[in-house]
Design a protein around this motif. Structure first.
Motif, PDB file in Angstrom:
ATOM      1  N   LYS A 157     -25.144  16.708  13.844  1.00 46.54           N
ATOM      2  CA  LYS A 157     -24.978  16.604  12.392  1.00 46.54           C
ATOM      3  C   LYS A 157     -26.311  16.502  11.665  1.00 46.54           C
ATOM      4  O   LYS A 157     -26.514  17.110  10.618  1.00 46.54           O
ATOM      5  CB  LYS A 157     -24.108  15.376  12.086  1.00 46.54           C
ATOM      6  CG  LYS A 157     -23.850  15.137  10.606  1.00 46.54           C
ATOM      7  CD  LYS A 157     -22.952  13.928  10.428  1.00 46.54           C
ATOM      8  CE  LYS A 157     -22.687  13.636   8.951  1.00 46.54           C
ATOM      9  NZ  LYS A 157     -21.829  12.441   8.779  1.00 46.54           N
ATOM     10  N   LYS A 160     -28.573   6.476   8.521  1.00 45.19           N
ATOM     11  CA  LYS A 160     -27.428   7.109   9.169  1.00 45.19           C
ATOM     12  C   LYS A 160     -27.827   7.923  10.400  1.00 45.19           C
ATOM     13  O   LYS A 160     -27.135   7.866  11.423  1.00 45.19           O
ATOM     14  CB  LYS A 160     -26.676   7.985   8.161  1.00 45.19           C
ATOM     15  CG  LYS A 160     -25.942   7.187   7.094  1.00 45.19           C
ATOM     16  CD  LYS A 160     -25.197   8.102   6.134  1.00 45.19           C
ATOM     17  CE  LYS A 160     -24.447   7.287   5.084  1.00 45.19           C
ATOM     18  NZ  LYS A 160     -23.727   8.166   4.114  1.00 45.19           N
ATOM     19  N   GLU A 201     -26.321   7.348  14.194  1.00 41.76           N
ATOM     20  CA  GLU A 201     -25.678   8.429  14.951  1.00 41.76           C
ATOM     21  C   GLU A 201     -26.321   8.627  16.324  1.00 41.76           C
ATOM     22  O   GLU A 201     -25.658   9.006  17.289  1.00 41.76           O
ATOM     23  CB  GLU A 201     -25.771   9.737  14.157  1.00 41.76           C
ATOM     24  CG  GLU A 201     -24.898   9.788  12.922  1.00 41.76           C
ATOM     25  CD  GLU A 201     -23.505  10.308  13.211  1.00 41.76           C
ATOM     26  OE1 GLU A 201     -23.315  10.957  14.252  1.00 41.76           O
ATOM     27  OE2 GLU A 201     -22.601  10.040  12.391  1.00 41.76           O
TER      28      GLU A 201
END
Length: 373
Positions: A201, A233, A237
């Motif tokens: 991502k 973030k 992750e």
């Protein structure tokens, strides 16, 4: 013996913070640089340094943070940087240049990955990245659109648009180098798309790779580390990646282009994600990162030169500058990499194996160049 000592040493606390974070958006003109700073300092010492500095400067705001806009702020930030201990390390990179290198990594390397060490040792990734970056910087519409489509795949959840990247839409007057790069992508469209669609991502974000690099740099000196990072973030992750290094006393290195990098490190626990507002060590790492980000944009200013003097021996060896050092016509590496690009395109169009006999072709070319410089 070294492994046994590493297992017995008390872990060192290391704080990490960034400047210029824009996630997958590497084309933000307002923040062209990404900086990640690591500061090895025990919590009590960090708290005392921040407390003393605030008292001496009469700083009342809740969090020690400098926006670097006013001369007074910059002077205070640089002074605080000068007080930080020797175990400060920073890595920084020009984000749009990084985007061009990422383009190589996920467009070309997806096709060449079985032999990527050969191409990296040639500097082929730098050569192609610099070709693409220079064309875009010079206003070439094709290279600009190729980078925009590549980046856009990771900025939007909408339908992917790759019409320019894979040659569906023609762009008149394009830079010849950009035409060659797009031709390779179009010839290997299926392989490239499969690689991109399975990518993580936060593929373009630079935080995780920077943390990994700095940990490898610090590991030989510090031994086991307790890592505290400003929350993000991408780091949340990538937690499983760093969890594999908890308690790891094995030491592995990788050498490429004459540069040796330590790949492993020993973490006492998975990286903790903290808040700089209540963590003095993160505040100090933030100050260091902001100073370097300001320096990168203002190297000719007296304050920029002062920051450079303070950090010049504390940087990693893989900084990314907006350079064109691989693109000097007539040099061996330019001639070799140009020939390799054309040979790869010829083989791609002919349906031939891309690597069979290529090292021998390069050896003959290098010999010929050195006989007739």
């Amino acid at each position: 013996l070294r492994r046994k000592l590493g297992a017995l040493m008390s872990p060192r606390t290391v704080y990490f913070d960034e400047a210029g974070f824009t996630g997958n958006n590497l084309s933000d003109p307002q923040q062209p640089w990404f900086v990640y700073a690591a500061l090895a300092m025990e919590p009590a010492a960090a708290e005392q340094l921040v407390k003393d500095f605030r008292a001496r400067k009469g700083i009342k705001k809740a969090e020690l943070k400098f926006k670097m806009k006013e001369p007074k702020e910059r002077a205070q930030a640089i002074e605080l940087l000068s007080l930080m201990p020797a175990d400060l390390r920073v890595t920084f990179m020009h984000k749009r240049m990084s985007l061009a290198y990422k383009f190589f990594e996920y467009v070309f390397e997806s096709v060449l990955q079985d032999h990527n060490e050969f191409f990296y040792n040639l500097g082929f990734h730098q050569f192609l990245g610099q070709l693409l970056f220079r064309a875009a910087q010079n206003g070439d519409h094709l290279s600009t659109q190729m980078l925009a489509e590549f980046e856009g795949m990771f900025l939007s959840q909408s339908q992917l648009t790759t019409d320019v990247l894979f040659g569906v839409v023609q762009v008149p007057g394009a830079d010849p180098a950009s035409v060659l790069l797009r031709r390779f992508a179009a010839l290997h469209k299926q392989t490239v798309l499969e690689e991109l669609q399975s990518a993580p991502k936060y593929l373009l974000d630079l935080t995780t790779s920077s943390l990994n690099t700095l940990l490898g740099v610090l590991a030989p000196k510090l031994g086991p580390m307790l890592v505290v990072c400003d929350s993000s973030k991408p780091l949340a992750e990538s937690a499983p990646l760093f969890a594999t290094q908890v308690g790891n006393t094995n030491v592995e290195h990788f050498t490429l282009n004459g540069k040796t990098t330590q790949l492993t490190y020993n973490l006492a626990a998975p990286p903790a994600l903290g808040n700089s507002a209540d963590t003095p060590g993160l505040q100090l790492a933030d100050v260091a990162a902001r100073c370097v980000a300001w320096m990168a944009r203002n190297l000719r200013e007296p304050e920029g030169k002062a920051i450079l003097r303070l950090i010049k021996d504390r940087t990693t060896q893989d900084l990314i500058w907006p350079t064109a050092d691989m693109l000097q016509p007539g040099t061996e590496r330019y001639r070799v990499n140009s020939a390799v690009l054309n040979e790869l395109l010829r083989r791609s169009e002919a349906g031939e194996d891309l690597f069979d006999g290529l090292p021998e072709v390069v050896d003959r070319l290098v010999s010929a160049i050195r006989l007739n410089p």
